[in-house]
Design a protein around this motif. Structure first.
Motif, PDB file in Angstrom:
ATOM      1  N   UNK A 175      -6.524  -7.678 -16.157  1.00  9.52           N
ATOM      2  CA  UNK A 175      -6.746  -8.119 -14.781  1.00  9.52           C
ATOM      3  C   UNK A 175      -5.491  -7.925 -13.943  1.00  9.52           C
ATOM      4  N   UNK A 176      -4.331  -8.246 -14.497  1.00 14.47           N
ATOM      5  CA  UNK A 176      -3.074  -8.053 -13.762  1.00 14.47           C
ATOM      6  C   UNK A 176      -2.803  -6.575 -13.507  1.00 14.47           C
ATOM      7  N   UNK A 177      -2.986  -5.752 -14.524  1.00 13.11           N
ATOM      8  CA  UNK A 177      -2.747  -4.321 -14.372  1.00 13.11           C
ATOM      9  C   UNK A 177      -3.630  -3.731 -13.281  1.00 13.11           C
ATOM     10  N   UNK A 178      -4.926  -4.043 -13.306  1.00 16.94           N
ATOM     11  CA  UNK A 178      -5.852  -3.425 -12.364  1.00 16.94           C
ATOM     12  C   UNK A 178      -5.609  -3.915 -10.933  1.00 16.94           C
ATOM     13  N   UNK A 179      -5.343  -5.186 -10.760  1.00 15.91           N
ATOM     14  CA  UNK A 179      -5.143  -5.728  -9.412  1.00 15.91           C
ATOM     15  C   UNK A 179      -3.898  -5.118  -8.755  1.00 15.91           C
ATOM     16  N   UNK A 180      -2.807  -4.984  -9.496  1.00 18.15           N
ATOM     17  CA  UNK A 180      -1.550  -4.513  -8.913  1.00 18.15           C
ATOM     18  C   UNK A 180      -1.509  -3.002  -8.701  1.00 18.15           C
ATOM     19  N   UNK A 181      -2.243  -2.229  -9.483  1.00 20.18           N
ATOM     20  CA  UNK A 181      -2.167  -0.775  -9.343  1.00 20.18           C
ATOM     21  C   UNK A 181      -3.226  -0.197  -8.407  1.00 20.18           C
ATOM     22  N   UNK A 182      -4.287  -0.941  -8.121  1.00 18.42           N
ATOM     23  CA  UNK A 182      -5.379  -0.406  -7.306  1.00 18.42           C
ATOM     24  C   UNK A 182      -4.941   0.019  -5.904  1.00 18.42           C
ATOM     25  N   UNK A 183      -4.151  -0.763  -5.143  1.00 20.05           N
ATOM     26  CA  UNK A 183      -3.754  -0.307  -3.802  1.00 20.05           C
ATOM     27  C   UNK A 183      -2.983   1.017  -3.822  1.00 20.05           C
ATOM     28  N   UNK A 184      -2.060   1.167  -4.764  1.00 16.57           N
ATOM     29  CA  UNK A 184      -1.283   2.411  -4.860  1.00 16.57           C
ATOM     30  C   UNK A 184      -2.208   3.585  -5.144  1.00 16.57           C
ATOM     31  N   UNK A 186      -5.438   3.881  -4.480  1.00 19.10           N
ATOM     32  CA  UNK A 186      -6.289   4.188  -3.329  1.00 19.10           C
ATOM     33  C   UNK A 186      -5.542   5.006  -2.274  1.00 19.10           C
ATOM     34  N   UNK A 187      -4.308   4.623  -1.989  1.00 18.55           N
ATOM     35  CA  UNK A 187      -3.517   5.346  -0.983  1.00 18.55           C
ATOM     36  C   UNK A 187      -3.284   6.789  -1.426  1.00 18.55           C
ATOM     37  N   UNK A 188      -2.884   6.980  -2.663  1.00 16.22           N
ATOM     38  CA  UNK A 188      -2.605   8.332  -3.158  1.00 16.22           C
ATOM     39  C   UNK A 188      -3.865   9.194  -3.183  1.00 16.22           C
TER      40      UNK A 188
END
Length: 555
Positions: A175-184, A186-188
């Motif tokens: 849950x921590x991994x997915x929440x923190x990496x999703x915005x990066x 999406x932008x890329x």
């Protein structure tokens, strides 16, 4: 979550041999119902975690491969057709997983397959996870080769080994991994697409008019169905979504709007983003086709390398493209490794009545994936996915039909899901027959056994046969093979007043842990209750409730 962190702490000595199973399954409730005491995340956190798992790059390759073979028009229609089928079949499965807090294997047991019958579908799902792990690992290896000059064989190994530390700890770490990496991520993914369309509108015209390698370009049924068959190989992704959705909090009057939003968005709604990614893959492949050729155009690293090259300094292009590929691979392959280990462990424990530990099957799943990568599966991707999709479609459509038709319309299948040993028949012919016939005939069609004309229609056949046979078998058997028993020996109802699984705890007299009501059944030989995992690992059946005596004949 370890047993020292859990509110479900031991109250006595464990039976020898159950310590490891108890410790590991209490970490993330690997083989059992997920209790409300553990489900402390909000609906949106669960949804974000579930959607983070679909960051895979395979969609870009799948869309590009279909377009190169059949043209943009056929590719887009095929993507849309597959997305509709995946959404419709995924909705009832996602609802059951979130509402009753069980994974897709446990849903399948009580939705037409029986306690041992669903071993078939567990193996199908496990195969899905290592096929797509291999696909994502291949894409990452391509990125590492371009970015770091790493040989492909070493890139395959690196992409496999790097997920092991992340997948050990289950839902909390994921849950921590997915929440923190999703915005990066999406932008890329979105930024280069927006830039290309804004600065060079002609790219849209070239994209829409691309006719494919055969040069025909017109939309036709055979091409659409062949493309849709490849896309439908992703239908089993709903199983990975449910591996997260089972941790949804109870649905209440206060949270029902957010609860439903999260279930639809992270359940069947994953395919909306998936279909968009496939369409983007078509766009980017057409954009770079003249530069890299048809062999490299389906490779996501090449697609984003070309897109980034148009919008930023050359020294940034390769690092950003590699970063996108690596982030995507990590996000999806921790989910593939996690979900695959659950499926293998479920099957092995039921068949052998022994729990070897989930980490054993993390390694087994990764070994299968590594073999596929080293065999260069990426070069024959569409053939693998086209074949596999027939099995996946037959399974998912069978379970979805059992829930939607047999449970709610025909009332022949019990509404409340059942997964405990002793409560179910070993095999239920409703789902097993529908699945075997649908997958068998559709695979025969795929390999031209029924003629070249019917070959493109194999995914349609898998879906239609499963949809027709599932209620037909329920009617023929009159629903008698769903439940071996209707009484589990515990007086308290399974559900509370709001229809959620009861949160009342009882102590299992075998492992001496406390579990919530839906995870337990009465013991045959003691005045006590036994948890579902201890029932699964009971080699001699001492604790398993017997079949009830048949009702006496009436004169």
């Amino acid at each position: 979550m370890s047993t020292t962190e859990s509110p479900l702490t031991a109250t006595g000595p464990s039976k020898p041999g159950t310590d490891q199973a108890t410790k590991e399954t209490l970490e993330d409730y690997t083989l059992r119902f997920a209790p409300r005491s553990y489900r402390r995340w909000t609906p949106m956190v669960v949804a974000t975690t579930a959607l983070g798992g679909i960051a895979y790059m395979a969609d870009f390759s799948i869309g590009a491969g279909i377009a190169l073979a059949h043209g943009t028009g056929n590719a887009l229609v095929a993507i849309a057709v597959a997305a509709v089928v995946i959404f419709v079949t995924g909705f009832p499965l996602a609802y059951y997983g979130a509402r009753y807090n069980i994974d897709l294997d446990l849903i399948t047991r009580g939705s037409g397959f029986g306690y041992y019958g669903s071993v078939l579908t567990s193996v199908i799902f496990a195969s899905f996870t290592f096929i797509f792990f291999a696909l994502e690992g291949s894409i990452m290896a391509q990125g590492l080769k371009i970015g770091l000059g790493m040989p492909l064989w070493l890139g395959y190994l690196v992409s496999t080994l790097m997920v092991i530390p992340l997948v050990i700890y289950g839902m909390k770490a994921l849950s921590k991994l997915q929440v923190w990496t999703t915005p990066v991520w999406l932008v890329l993914m979105v930024a280069p697409l927006v830039y290309l369309v804004a600065t060079d509108p002609g790219t849209v015209d070239r994209f829409l008019s691309y006719a494919g390698t055969d040069g025909k370009g017109g939309v036709n049924t055979a091409s659409v169905l062949l493309g849709a068959g490849v896309c439908l190989s992703l239908i089993a992704q709903i199983g990975e979504q449910i591996d997260y959705l089972r941790f949804m909090p109870p649905k209440t009057e206060a949270n029902k709007r957010g609860w439903w939003t999260a279930v639809v968005m992270a359940g069947p709604g994953w395919v909306v983003l998936g279909a968009l990614k496939q369409a983007i893959g078509v766009f980017l492949a057409v954009y770079i086709l003249a530069e890299v050729g048809p062999t490299a155009a389906p490779e996501p690293i090449q697609q984003f390398r070309g897109a980034f090259d148009a919008m930023m300094p050359s020294w940034m292009v390769i690092p950003l493209a590699v970063a996108l590929v690596v982030i995507s691979q990590i996000k999806i392959n921790v989910t593939n490794a996690y979900s695959g280990s659950l499926a293998w462990t479920n099957s092995f424990t039921r068949v052998t009545k022994r729990y070897p530990g989930r980490m054993v099957f993390v390694l087994v799943n990764l070994a299968f994936a590594l073999v596929l990568m080293e065999a260069d599966m990426f070069s024959f991707l569409n053939s693998i996915l086209g074949f596999y999709s027939n099995c996946a479609i037959a399974w998912v459509v069978t379970v979805a039909t059992d829930i939607g038709v047999n449970k709610f319309l025909l009332k022949l299948s019990p509404l409340q899901p059942e997964f405990r040993r002793g409560m179910l028949y070993a095999v239920n012919p409703v789902g097993v027959v529908a699945f075997v016939v649908a997958s068998g005939l559709s695979i025969a069609m795929y390999f031209h056994a029924l003629g070249d004309t019917l070959q493109p229609y194999s995914p349609v056949a898998a879906a239609v046969i499963a949809f027709v046979l599932t209620p037909l078998m329920a009617i023929v058997t009159r629903g008698r093979y769903y439940l071996r028993r209707t009484d589990d020996g515990i007086a308290e109802p399974l559900l509370d007043a709001e229809g959620n699984p009861s949160g009342t705890t009882y102590e299992c007299h075998v492992c001496h842990q406390a579990y919530e009501r839906p995870d337990l059944a009465a013991c045959q030989t003691h005045d006590a209750v036994v948890c579902s995992l201890c029932l699964s690992t009971d080699k001699v059946g001492d604790h398993v409730l017997p079949a009830p005596d048949p009702a006496p004949a009436t004169s």
